[in-house]
Every structure is written in C-alpha cells, then in structure tokens.
Motif scaffolding. Structure first.
Motif, PDB file in Angstrom:
ATOM      1  N   UNK A  25       6.760  -5.785  11.698  1.00 53.83           N
ATOM      2  CA  UNK A  25       7.320  -4.496  11.263  1.00 53.83           C
ATOM      3  C   UNK A  25       6.736  -4.088   9.922  1.00 53.83           C
ATOM      4  N   UNK A  26       6.693  -5.034   8.987  1.00 59.21           N
ATOM      5  CA  UNK A  26       6.171  -4.729   7.659  1.00 59.21           C
ATOM      6  C   UNK A  26       4.693  -4.367   7.726  1.00 59.21           C
ATOM      7  N   UNK A  27       3.916  -5.152   8.444  1.00 58.30           N
ATOM      8  CA  UNK A  27       2.475  -4.869   8.566  1.00 58.30           C
ATOM      9  C   UNK A  27       2.232  -3.471   9.139  1.00 58.30           C
ATOM     10  N   UNK A  28       3.004  -3.098  10.148  1.00 57.94           N
ATOM     11  CA  UNK A  28       2.861  -1.779  10.758  1.00 57.94           C
ATOM     12  C   UNK A  28       3.238  -0.688   9.760  1.00 57.94           C
ATOM     13  N   UNK A  29       4.345  -0.899   9.030  1.00 53.97           N
ATOM     14  CA  UNK A  29       4.803   0.100   8.060  1.00 53.97           C
ATOM     15  C   UNK A  29       3.789   0.291   6.945  1.00 53.97           C
ATOM     16  N   UNK A  30       3.236  -0.782   6.440  1.00 55.07           N
ATOM     17  CA  UNK A  30       2.307  -0.656   5.315  1.00 55.07           C
ATOM     18  C   UNK A  30       0.984  -0.025   5.750  1.00 55.07           C
ATOM     19  N   UNK A  31       0.590  -0.254   6.985  1.00 53.61           N
ATOM     20  CA  UNK A  31      -0.652   0.363   7.472  1.00 53.61           C
ATOM     21  C   UNK A  31      -0.500   1.863   7.673  1.00 53.61           C
ATOM     22  N   UNK A  32       0.722   2.344   7.728  1.00 55.30           N
ATOM     23  CA  UNK A  32       0.962   3.786   7.876  1.00 55.30           C
ATOM     24  C   UNK A  32       0.892   4.512   6.539  1.00 55.30           C
ATOM     25  N   UNK A  33       0.849   3.770   5.425  1.00 59.21           N
ATOM     26  CA  UNK A  33       0.709   4.403   4.116  1.00 59.21           C
ATOM     27  C   UNK A  33      -0.691   5.000   4.039  1.00 59.21           C
ATOM     28  N   UNK A  34      -0.758   6.240   3.694  1.00 59.33           N
ATOM     29  CA  UNK A  34      -2.037   6.939   3.640  1.00 59.33           C
ATOM     30  C   UNK A  34      -2.265   7.458   2.233  1.00 59.33           C
ATOM     31  N   UNK A  35      -3.494   7.568   1.817  1.00 59.94           N
ATOM     32  CA  UNK A  35      -4.679   7.605   2.651  1.00 59.94           C
ATOM     33  C   UNK A  35      -5.346   6.249   2.908  1.00 59.94           C
ATOM     34  N   UNK A  36      -4.844   5.138   2.318  1.00 62.53           N
ATOM     35  CA  UNK A  36      -5.598   3.904   2.445  1.00 62.53           C
ATOM     36  C   UNK A  36      -4.725   2.695   2.154  1.00 62.53           C
ATOM     37  N   UNK A  37      -4.867   1.646   2.966  1.00 60.96           N
ATOM     38  CA  UNK A  37      -4.170   0.378   2.721  1.00 60.96           C
ATOM     39  C   UNK A  37      -5.077  -0.756   3.190  1.00 60.96           C
ATOM     40  N   UNK A  38      -5.064  -1.874   2.457  1.00 63.61           N
ATOM     41  CA  UNK A  38      -5.921  -2.998   2.807  1.00 63.61           C
ATOM     42  C   UNK A  38      -5.257  -4.302   2.387  1.00 63.61           C
ATOM     43  N   UNK A  39      -5.284  -5.289   3.273  1.00 60.60           N
ATOM     44  CA  UNK A  39      -4.709  -6.600   2.963  1.00 60.60           C
ATOM     45  C   UNK A  39      -5.724  -7.454   2.223  1.00 60.60           C
ATOM     46  N   UNK A  40      -5.226  -8.314   1.357  1.00 62.86           N
ATOM     47  CA  UNK A  40      -6.070  -9.278   0.664  1.00 62.86           C
ATOM     48  C   UNK A  40      -5.912 -10.619   1.357  1.00 62.86           C
ATOM     49  N   UNK A  41      -6.835 -10.955   2.216  1.00 68.03           N
ATOM     50  CA  UNK A  41      -6.891 -12.269   2.856  1.00 68.03           C
ATOM     51  C   UNK A  41      -5.602 -12.647   3.585  1.00 68.03           C
ATOM     52  N   UNK A  42      -4.867 -11.672   4.059  1.00 68.93           N
ATOM     53  CA  UNK A  42      -3.660 -11.913   4.860  1.00 68.93           C
ATOM     54  C   UNK A  42      -2.666 -12.842   4.174  1.00 68.93           C
ATOM     55  N   UNK A  44      -0.058 -11.850   2.201  1.00 67.40           N
ATOM     56  CA  UNK A  44       1.142 -11.145   1.779  1.00 67.40           C
ATOM     57  C   UNK A  44       0.928 -10.176   0.640  1.00 67.40           C
ATOM     58  N   UNK A  45      -0.314  -9.935   0.251  1.00 66.09           N
ATOM     59  CA  UNK A  45      -0.616  -8.987  -0.819  1.00 66.09           C
ATOM     60  C   UNK A  45      -1.457  -7.853  -0.236  1.00 66.09           C
ATOM     61  N   UNK A  46      -1.068  -6.655  -0.554  1.00 63.33           N
ATOM     62  CA  UNK A  46      -1.770  -5.464  -0.092  1.00 63.33           C
ATOM     63  C   UNK A  46      -2.158  -4.609  -1.287  1.00 63.33           C
ATOM     64  N   UNK A  47      -3.281  -3.931  -1.188  1.00 63.66           N
ATOM     65  CA  UNK A  47      -3.674  -2.898  -2.130  1.00 63.66           C
ATOM     66  C   UNK A  47      -3.624  -1.596  -1.352  1.00 63.66           C
ATOM     67  N   UNK A  48      -2.879  -0.632  -1.867  1.00 61.22           N
ATOM     68  CA  UNK A  48      -2.751   0.641  -1.173  1.00 61.22           C
ATOM     69  C   UNK A  48      -3.044   1.786  -2.136  1.00 61.22           C
ATOM     70  N   UNK A  49      -3.439   2.891  -1.558  1.00 62.31           N
ATOM     71  CA  UNK A  49      -3.673   4.117  -2.301  1.00 62.31           C
ATOM     72  C   UNK A  49      -2.691   5.139  -1.737  1.00 62.31           C
ATOM     73  N   UNK A  50      -1.872   5.726  -2.603  1.00 59.31           N
ATOM     74  CA  UNK A  50      -0.834   6.639  -2.134  1.00 59.31           C
ATOM     75  C   UNK A  50      -0.474   7.632  -3.220  1.00 59.31           C
ATOM     76  N   UNK A  51      -0.061   8.855  -2.834  1.00 60.62           N
ATOM     77  CA  UNK A  51       0.426   9.817  -3.819  1.00 60.62           C
ATOM     78  C   UNK A  51       1.887   9.568  -4.204  1.00 60.62           C
TER      79      UNK A  51
END
Length: 81
Positions: A25-42, A44-51
């Motif tokens: 659920x979390x992985x799906x939710x975070x991938x919906x953040x736009x314009x960009x989301x990327x996991x760091x080596x799976x 539990x840390x993500x770098x996202x770009x969002x307004x």
C-alpha cells in the motif's frame, strides 16, 4: 500550503509489523506522488519531488500505513548531493 514549484523531499518508512500488505500500500501511494519519486536501494527511503509541503505529504501517506509504523518526511532545501 502548496509550494509554487516542486521541491525535493526525503521520506523514510519503517513497517514495524513486517506487514507485506502495508508495504505494498505504501509503495503504491508513494509512487503516485508526482512529478517524481524514486526509491533508494529498496531500504525504506524514498526521494520525491512534489509541490506539496512536508506535512501534506506526511498526512497523505499516513492513510496508507498501520498504527505504530514509522514515517518521516523532510524537505531537502539546499546543498544536497
């Protein structure tokens, strides 16, 4: 508060109950953040770009995790590499 332009955020999620459904659920939710989301080596840390602001991202993602799980959202504002 919605920022005028997308900012970078670091998001950390710890699934305390080792619940695969919560992780999905979390992985799906975070991938919906736009314009960009990327996991760091799976790990539990993500770098996202969002307004959105950090608190808006936190509140949005809290709906997808279990009570007791850990969620951290921080805006990366300058001097990151």
């Amino acid at each position: 508060m919605v920022l005028e332009f997308p900012m970078m955020f670091m998001i950390s999620y710890i699934n305390m109950q080792d619940d695969p459904a919560a992780q999905t659920r979390f992985d799906t939710a975070i991938q919906m953040i736009r314009p960009w989301a990327n996991a760091l080596a799976k790990n539990g840390v993500w770098i996202v770009k969002s307004p959105q602001s950090a608190s808006q991202l936190r509140d949005q993602l809290k709906a997808f995790i279990n009570p007791g799980d850990r969620l951290f959202v921080a805006r990366i504002s300058r001097h990151w590499a």
